[in-house]
Design a protein around this motif. Structure first.
Motif, PDB file in Angstrom:
ATOM      1  N   PRO A 225      -4.885   9.159  -8.184  1.00  0.00           N
ATOM      2  CA  PRO A 225      -5.138   7.768  -7.778  1.00  0.00           C
ATOM      3  C   PRO A 225      -4.937   6.805  -8.943  1.00  0.00           C
ATOM      4  O   PRO A 225      -5.167   7.165 -10.104  1.00  0.00           O
TER       5      PRO A 225
ATOM      6  N   ASP B  51       1.042   4.078  -2.922  1.00  0.00           N
ATOM      7  CA  ASP B  51       0.823   5.492  -2.583  1.00  0.00           C
ATOM      8  C   ASP B  51       1.958   6.357  -3.131  1.00  0.00           C
ATOM      9  O   ASP B  51       1.728   7.489  -3.586  1.00  0.00           O
TER      10      ASP B  51
ATOM     11  N   SER C 150       0.827  -1.208   0.000  1.00  0.00           N
ATOM     12  CA  SER C 150       0.000   0.000   0.000  1.00  0.00           C
ATOM     13  C   SER C 150       0.860   1.257   0.000  1.00  0.00           C
ATOM     14  O   SER C 150       0.578   2.228  -0.721  1.00  0.00           O
ATOM     15  N   THR C 151       1.934   1.236   0.797  1.00  0.00           N
ATOM     16  CA  THR C 151       2.854   2.376   0.832  1.00  0.00           C
ATOM     17  C   THR C 151       3.499   2.582  -0.534  1.00  0.00           C
ATOM     18  O   THR C 151       3.621   3.719  -1.026  1.00  0.00           O
TER      19      THR C 151
END
Length: 247
Positions: A60, A51, A47-48
């Motif tokens: 996004p 991002d 997830s990091t």
């Protein structure tokens, strides 16, 4: 560590990037920028990493559930949940960031300067099935013209590292006799398959200007994940590289 983003001169008119594994939060066999949500890496690390890519691309990330198909979807609204099963995306909506994950297969980014982009995951099965042409068709349905479309193939497994058996050759020739030009003799009954050359031929035959960035995933472990290299090393899993393009 700073993200490393490879770009193509052919796509200089649009924000895009083929991200290497450098600059990520993952560790161990996934060390670096593993963006594969389907890997066994720690979910927080993935997830990091995603991002960080979203921040670099300025929006996004849009994605599909890749299944080695020849299917392309149009992005024109909220991200569906679950993600659609497909291997290519196209959009004419400003601000959308289309992404593809790979680890030897071809990541292909497309741009029509009049305002349409696309992205495709083209392994041997998808390329043979027509995913590249399906992406062009999806872009044309949004107003693109294949005569204007430019496509760049990012880091992929090169011919010298892609050994296949005779049954692989037979399958290709049964569906695409001209594919014989992309096979070289290997050791014994083995062949070396030029996936990148095959992708370039299919793109150019579709009327699209195309190039390869020149990077082999298998031969550069410091920069790229590789499914085949991981398999040869007997490792349990592998990371996924991300490629992205924003309109």
């Amino acid at each position: 560590m700073t993200l490393e983003i490879l770009r193509s001169d052919l796509l200089s008119g649009v924000e895009h990037g083929f991200f290497t594994r450098k600059g990520g939060a993952s560790s161990g066999i996934f060390a670096g920028l593993n963006c594969g949500t389907g890997s066994s890496d720690q979910a927080d690390a993935v997830s990091t990493n995603r991002d960080r890519v979203a921040a670099a691309m300025g929006g996004p990330l849009r994605a599909v559930h890749q299944v080695h198909s020849a299917d392309a979807v149009t992005v024109d609204g909220p991200q569906p949940d679950p993600r659609p099963q497909a291997d290519a995306l196209a959009t004419a909506t400003p601000g959308e960031v289309l992404t593809i994950l790979t680890a030897d297969c071809q990541p292909v980014l497309f741009h029509d300067p009049e305002g349409v982009i696309g992205a495709a995951h083209a392994g041997w099965k998808g390329a043979l099935g027509g995913v590249l042409e399906a992406t062009v068709d999806a872009m044309e349905a949004l107003g693109a013209d294949r005569a204007r479309i430019r496509a760049a193939i990012g880091p992929s497994i090169s011919q010298r590292a892609y050994e296949v058996g005779p049954e692989f050759l037979d399958r290709f020739l049964a569906e695409d006799p001209d594919a014989q030009h992309h096979f070289a003799n290997g050791t014994g009954d083995r062949y070396q398959f030029d996936l990148i050359g095959y992708g370039l031929r299919r793109l150019r035959a579709a009327g699209v200007q195309a190039e390869w960035t020149g990077h082999c995933t298998y031969s550069d472990p410091a920069r790229f994940y590789s499914f085949r290299r991981t398999t040869h090393a007997g490792e349990a899993d592998y990371g996924r590289l991300i490629s992205a393009i924003r309109l």
